[in-house]
Write a protein that holds these residues in place. Structure first.
Motif, PDB file in Angstrom:
ATOM      1  N   ARG A  76      -6.478   8.474  -0.439  1.00  0.00           N
ATOM      2  CA  ARG A  76      -6.423   7.757  -1.569  1.00  0.00           C
ATOM      3  C   ARG A  76      -7.634   7.163  -2.012  1.00  0.00           C
ATOM      4  O   ARG A  76      -7.977   7.185  -3.005  1.00  0.00           O
ATOM      5  N   SER A  83      -5.629   2.452  -6.861  1.00  0.00           N
ATOM      6  CA  SER A  83      -4.762   1.264  -6.194  1.00  0.00           C
ATOM      7  C   SER A  83      -4.634   1.824  -4.655  1.00  0.00           C
ATOM      8  O   SER A  83      -4.747   2.765  -4.271  1.00  0.00           O
ATOM      9  N   GLU A  86       0.803   2.652  -1.605  1.00  0.00           N
ATOM     10  CA  GLU A  86       1.939   1.907  -2.139  1.00  0.00           C
ATOM     11  C   GLU A  86       2.574   1.013  -0.582  1.00  0.00           C
ATOM     12  O   GLU A  86       3.136   0.035  -1.087  1.00  0.00           O
ATOM     13  N   GLU A  87       2.483   1.743   0.416  1.00  0.00           N
ATOM     14  CA  GLU A  87       2.918   1.014   1.572  1.00  0.00           C
ATOM     15  C   GLU A  87       2.279  -0.078   1.614  1.00  0.00           C
ATOM     16  O   GLU A  87       3.045  -1.244   2.125  1.00  0.00           O
ATOM     17  N   LEU A  89       0.764  -2.085  -0.517  1.00  0.00           N
ATOM     18  CA  LEU A  89       1.144  -2.911  -1.711  1.00  0.00           C
ATOM     19  C   LEU A  89       2.569  -3.631  -1.325  1.00  0.00           C
ATOM     20  O   LEU A  89       2.704  -4.747  -1.445  1.00  0.00           O
ATOM     21  N   GLU A  90       3.379  -2.913  -0.894  1.00  0.00           N
ATOM     22  CA  GLU A  90       4.671  -3.221  -0.427  1.00  0.00           C
ATOM     23  C   GLU A  90       4.647  -4.121   0.642  1.00  0.00           C
ATOM     24  O   GLU A  90       5.301  -5.249   0.746  1.00  0.00           O
ATOM     25  N   SER A  93       3.648  -7.450  -0.508  1.00  0.00           N
ATOM     26  CA  SER A  93       4.303  -7.946  -1.784  1.00  0.00           C
ATOM     27  C   SER A  93       4.301  -9.205  -1.829  1.00  0.00           C
ATOM     28  O   SER A  93       4.405  -9.840  -3.089  1.00  0.00           O
TER      29      SER A  93
END
Length: 156
Positions: A76, A83, A86-87, A89-90, A93
């Motif tokens: 990434r 960004s 995703e993991e 960011l989650e 969160s």
């Protein structure tokens, strides 16, 4: 005595002045390099009172024993996608954009900013070295960006 010092004081200012990844002037202004004493206090309180550098961590230290999972970050980081994975960011969160975070390289090199600024500028921060640890003020979640290209999702 100020709890901050100029970014130029540590020789790492270039990380935030690069064209790629670009860090806006307003985000640069929100990234504070902590004084050596203030950084050492954050390191002691949030990371370790015994070990000054990540490479010295004992195998039974929380950073090594409280790993929830590991997520690849390097692909990434090298991509055009700006960004965080995703993991990550989650996992974070519940953190608001204004959550105070500490990005810890070692006991003498600790940066303070907000989660929102870090989300936008994370690629620049990773030029600072290996095995870097991010903790949120009064948060249980923590992240360690490892030289292996994985980020450990940690619980403090």
């Amino acid at each position: 005595m100020s709890q901050y010092r100029a970014l130029s004081a540590c020789g790492k200012e270039w990380v935030f002045l690069r064209e790629e990844p670009f860090v806006s002037e307003s985000d640069r202004a929100a990234i504070q390099l902590m004084s050596e004493q203030a950084g050492a206090n954050i390191w002691r309180d949030y990371i370790s009172g015994e070990h000054l550098y990540p490479e010295l961590f004992a195998s039974d230290m929380w950073v090594n024993t409280q790993v929830q999972t590991e997520v690849p970050w390097e692909a990434r980081w090298e991509s055009d996608n700006e960004s965080l994975p995703e993991e990550v960011l989650e996992y974070c969160s519940q953190w608001g954009q204004d959550t105070r975070i500490y990005f810890c390289c070692h006991s003498d090199l600790v940066f303070e900013t907000t989660w929102g600024v870090f989300e936008r500028t994370w690629k620049a921060f990773l030029f600072l070295g290996a095995d870097l640890i991010l903790v949120g003020r009064k948060k249980k979640q923590a992240l360690q960006f490892k030289e292996t290209g994985f980020v450990s999702l940690l619980t403090r």
